[in-house]
Design an enzyme around this catalytic site. Structure first.
Site, PDB file in Angstrom:
ATOM      1  CG  PHE A 168     107.240  24.991  13.949  1.00 20.12           C
ATOM      2  CD1 PHE A 168     106.188  25.959  12.685  1.00 20.12           C
ATOM      3  CD2 PHE A 168     106.721  24.546  14.926  1.00 20.12           C
ATOM      4  CE1 PHE A 168     105.595  25.943  12.641  1.00 20.12           C
ATOM      5  CE2 PHE A 168     104.756  24.916  14.945  1.00 20.12           C
ATOM      6  CZ  PHE A 168     104.595  25.349  13.856  1.00 20.12           C
ATOM      7  CB  SER A 187      98.471  19.757  13.188  1.00 23.69           C
ATOM      8  OG  SER A 187      98.544  19.844  14.878  1.00 23.69           O
ATOM      9  CE  LYS A 188     101.431  27.760  15.554  1.00 20.56           C
ATOM     10  NZ  LYS A 188     100.675  28.864  15.840  1.00 20.56           N
ATOM     11  NE  ARG A 189      95.415  21.363  17.487  1.00 27.28           N
ATOM     12  CZ  ARG A 189      94.911  21.719  15.565  1.00 27.28           C
ATOM     13  NH1 ARG A 189      95.059  23.073  15.468  1.00 27.28           N
ATOM     14  NH2 ARG A 189      94.575  21.123  15.316  1.00 27.28           N
ATOM     15  CG  ASP A 190     100.251  16.332  16.531  1.00 26.33           C
ATOM     16  OD1 ASP A 190      99.145  16.271  17.056  1.00 26.33           O
ATOM     17  OD2 ASP A 190     100.123  16.620  14.377  1.00 26.33           O
TER      18      ASP A 190
END
Ligand code: GLU
Length: 512
Positions: free
Chosen positions: A276, A264-267
């Site tokens: 990203f 996920s983005k938070r990882d």
């Protein structure tokens, strides 16, 4: 295969995760492989989730990776507009047409009424209320109400949505290219809203209408869309477009580095890795981060790495340019299981690409960060340093730190290693070596190597007694490129100055 048309259809709800870039990449490769068309469509009908700057970010990311669409906003094409908000008038027509055909219906239930019904169901122990074919007769819609009443509400302009009429008791079966036969029972599917009360289409309606109008032949997208596909197949049927329905291929998830669940983005923050492609400046520091570019990756390496996250060519070969990928890519080599994100592997790919980059190109890439770090370097010198250092780098961002001693005095010496190897008695010997080096007839790696070797032989010295000292004196550290090459790049003057200064420092260290 003829006239392959595929699309990448992101929603501009924030920066694009690398999972999105991988989807774009697989679509691109598939199109290129078959001489087809790769389309970018921006799915921005959900105004509530629109994030300013996200569309530019998507386009910049695709450009950085070299995944240029043949058609899309700003890219031309005969099936535009390619931004759904620019097509919104059209979707209503299709929704109304579907009502006419009996595949959809008007529903007048207000959000409050729906909430009340949900609560009432929950009180009865049903916590998963669905507006489906079982609930439909007891709700306020054009299938449960007398036609006159429906007419009356419509002409009075009452708020309403249009819902898909999911048939009773049927199996919806389709063949997914990656997963094989997939089936859904219609009794488990809800009557999805197609057109919202504000007249905007939902994702499901706009996506199917556009895939149809844009003559999409293959839908290649993330696994998270698999559960929606039952509804999508029903929509194709309801519109009477079944014959030209695209084939579906649902890509495996990208898993966290520890393999525990979806990346996920938070990882990114959690594991200290980029998730990203490019950096993003959000409104808060928590919402801002570096991407692969800022971490020091070359786009070619990112593309190669991403290609292997869920696919393999079936051979041992791992390094593929994008052109080579276009030739070997095929959907049948995509795995069903999740692909674990391995950051070391990403760095390994980058290292391979850095090795293969010529010094002048690398010099252009590292110059901005070198200048930002306060160093000044002439292009030829920088190119020579890059040629020497490139085999040792795995990230572009390593360069400024690892090569710092080429651009200014050695700032940090590895005192421990010096103390182990240096004795004040060795100073006269190294002084005479330094003089010999300064007076070398040819100050290139081969000439210096011959000179130093001769110096050692005549004095019966082993390389281990001489070379580490030279290296520590020139670079401050035991790491780095071959000593002769380092001296050749540093040049006669710098080398001479550095050796003298270092020997003085080494002696001082001994005195401490
Ligand atoms: N707009 C959807 C997304 O954000 C597209 C899914 C699809 O490809 O159908 O991923």
């Amino acid at each position: 295969m003829e006239n392959i048309r595929v699309r990448f259809a992101p929603s501009p709800t924030g920066p694009l995760h690398i999972g999105g870039i991988r989807t774009a990449l697989y679509n691109y490769l598939f199109a290129k492989k078959h001489g087809g068309t790769f389309i970018l469509r921006i799915e921005d009908t959900d105004q509530g989730r629109y994030v300013p700057g996200a569309e530019e970010y998507i386009i910049d990311s695709l450009k950085w990776c070299g995944l240029l669409p043949h058609e899309g906003p700003g890219f031309g094409g005969e099936y535009g507009p390619y931004r759904q908000s620019d097509r919104k008038e059209m979707y209503r027509r299709f929704a109304l047409d579907l009502v006419e055909r009996g595949g959809a219906y008007y529903a007048f239930d207000t959000p409050e009424e729906l909430e009340e019904r949900r609560k009432a169901e929950a009180a009865q122990g049903n916590h998963n209320f669905k507006y489906d074919n079982a609930a439909r007769p007891s709700m306020k819609n054009s299938l449960s109400m007398p036609p006159a009443e429906v007419e009356c509400l419509l002409s009075a302009g009452a708020d309403h949505v249009i819902r898909l009429k999911v048939p009773d008791n049927e199996a919806v079966v389709f063949n997914d290219i990656i997963r094989g036969e997939v089936s859904f029972q219609t009794n488990e599917l809800d009557d999805k809203v197609l057109l919202k009360a504000d007249g905007m289409p939902t994702y499901h309606l706009a996506n199917i209408v556009d895939d149809h109008l844009m003559k999409i032949t293959h839908v290649i997208r993330g696994e998270e869309w698999l559960p929606s596909t039952g509804h999508h197949v029903l929509l194709y049927r309801a519109f009477g477009w079944e014959k030209t329905m695209p084939q579906f291929a649902h890509l495996p998830l990208i898993l966290r580095p520890d393999g525990k669940g979806k990346l996920s983005k938070r990882d990114g923050a959690k594991f200290g890795i980029p998730v990203f492609p490019l950096g993003w400046q959000g409104s808060t520091p928590e919402d801002s981060f570096d991407g692969f570019r800022e971490f020091g990756f070359l786009p070619e390496a990112v593309v190669n790495f991403l290609a292997f996250l869920g696919w393999n060519p079936g051979t041992e070969q791992e390094i593929f340019t994008i052109e080579a990928l276009c030739e070997v890519f095929s959907l049948d080599k995509i795995s069903k299981g999740g692909a674990r994100f391995d950051f070391d592997k990403a760095k390994w790919f980058n290292q391979q690409y850095l090795h293969a980059t010529d010094g002048a190109t690398l010099a252009r890439l590292v110059k901005p960060s070198l200048v930002a770090a306060g160093h000044d370097a002439d292009d030829d010198y920088l190119t020579a340093v890059c040629n020497l250092m490139k085999d040792r780098l795995s990230l572009l961002t390593d360069f400024t730190e690892q090569a710092a001693y080429f651009f200014g005095d050695v700032k940090v010496y590895d005192d421990q290693n010096i103390a182990k190897r240096w004795t004040p008695e060795s100073r006269p010997l190294f002084e005479s070596l330094a003089t010999a080096i300064e007076n070398a007839t040819s100050f290139d790696a081969a000439g210096l190597e011959a000179l130093v070797k001769n110096f050692m032989e005549t004095r019966n010295l082993k390389p281990g007694q001489v070379m580490p000292i030279l290296r520590l004196a020139l670079a401050g550290t035991m790491q780095g490129p071959a000593v002769y090459e380092m001296m050749a790049v540093l040049g006669r003057e710098r080398t001479g100055r550095r050796l003298e200064k270092a020997f003085g420092y080494f002696d001082g260290l001994e005195a401490k």
